[in-house]
Write a protein that holds these residues in place. Structure first.
Motif: not given
Length: 389
Positions: A155, A157, A187, A189-190, A197, A199
């Motif tokens: 994960q 950022t 991908s 995420k947000r 963010e 993944e």
């Protein structure tokens, strides 16, 4: 005739066979005792820090019986330990190494157990997340080695808004002097303000791979956290805490290694078979057996016997014989090979349009009958002699 009675193995033979099966490689014994992966244990051997029954050993591949021999590392005797497995949530600022000359805090300092363990793989000092701690050298080698291709999920950022073109470049790969760095999957995420963010899934964990790829594409990594190693998930484990793995989780990890290795081998293109048919050489079937016979040599080249094939003139090229015009031979056609007819090309019965075109007639040599205009040296000389008379 009755079978002869089997000879019974002598006690000495039985003892010898049991001794051979108990002999294992020294680096495997060290890895099982918790001294790191096999590669790390090989370094201990080549550095001369291991001795067997008081004799230093520096040769790799040495086999030893751990039950009968006394093995020491840096003068301390080792004992086969029970295999243990721990999932640790590494905090930022901790190094994933067993030895640090600068004296910084290490991940092994967070494991309050009497067993000696080591980390599987690495996370840089500024990264956090899941680390597998174990004394199982075999499993550590399988999970960490790139050839097995076990997926690791992160994960991440980053600063800035990541565009679709950036994701495409990450999947296709970015070139560095060590080679091409490529992610298995990525991908969004947000997005939060001016941060994104992601993944990211990797199969090969090169040195600071994610940070270097994103920096090349114009995005600075703000936070990097590993959330999974294969089927093992970080879950809600608090930062700096660890928990033991149960037998089911360990089995899933081993199955993940087998499945990932099979998938990696399936992605590789098949290797060409040795001794296969060469390009441009036709394969014919024999007259009786139907088995493929040896391909004939190319046009203009002598065969194995040193003779040119009969009936192959200059006008008949390889394309005319290897790829004839018209339809392809069907199952009802009969192909007679050159071995049965004495020629160099096979004959197709039942498909006249597939038969090889007839060779062009050779031009008669100079001085023979049929020469153009009947002019020869001998004829011209005779006519000149008659005129002078």
């Amino acid at each position: 005739m009755p079978n002869p009675p089997r000879k019974k193995k002598s006690p000495q033979t039985k003892v010898a066979s049991e001794s051979e099966t108990s002999m294992v490689r020294l680096q495997r014994v060290l890895a099982s005792a918790g001294f790191g992966s096999r590669r790390k244990c090989e370094e201990l051997i080549t550095e001369g820090r291991v001795d067997i029954d008081g004799q230093p050993v520096i040769e790799l591949g040495t086999r030893v019986d751990p039950r009968a021999s006394k093995i020491r590392v840096d003068g301390v005797s080792i004992r086969p330990a029970k295999l243990v497995y721990f999932a640790l949530n590494k905090p930022v600022g901790i190094v994933t190494t067993n030895r640090d000359p600068q004296g910084r805090p290490r991940v092994i300092d967070l494991i309050n157990e009497h067993q000696r363990v080591f980390p599987v793989g690495r996370l840089d000092r500024n990264s956090e997340g899941l680390i597998l701690m174990t004394n199982d050298g075999d499993l550590s080698e399988m999970l960490a080695h790139p050839r097995h291709g076990v997926r690791k999920t992160y994960q991440v950022t980053v600063a800035g808004l990541v565009q679709a073109e950036t994701l495409k470049q990450m999947r296709e790969g970015v070139h560095f002097h060590e080679g091409r760095f490529q992610v298995e999957g990525v991908s969004i995420k947000r997005t939060r303000g001016k941060a994104t963010e992601l993944e990211i899934v990797l199969r090969e964990g090169k040195n600071r791979e994610i940070r270097r790829i994103l920096a090349r594409l114009g995005h600075k990594v703000v936070q990097l956290k590993r959330t999974a190693i294969g089927t093992l998930k970080l879950g809600d484990l608090p930062t700096g805490a660890y928990r033991p793995l149960n037998s089911r989780e360990v089995k899933k990890l081993r199955d993940e290694v087998v499945a990932s290795q099979a998938a990696a081998e399936a992605d590789q293109p098949p290797r060409p078979r040795k001794g296969g048919a060469r390009k441009g050489v036709a394969r014919k079937t024999g007259p009786a057996t139907g088995r493929p016979t040896a391909g004939r040599p190319a046009a203009g080249k002598p065969s194995a016997g040193g003779k040119m094939g009969a009936g192959r003139g200059k006008g008949v090229g390889r394309s005319a014989q290897a790829k004839p015009a018209g339809r392809r031979p069907g199952s009802s056609d009969i192909i007679i090979s050159s071995e049965s007819t004495g020629g160099s090309a096979g004959t197709v019965i039942g498909a006249p349009e597939l038969a090889a075109p007839p060779a062009k007639p050779k031009r008669p040599a100079a001085g023979r009958r049929g020469t153009k205009k009947g002019a020869t040296r001998g004829g011209a000389a005779a006519r000149g002699k008659r005129k002078r008379r």
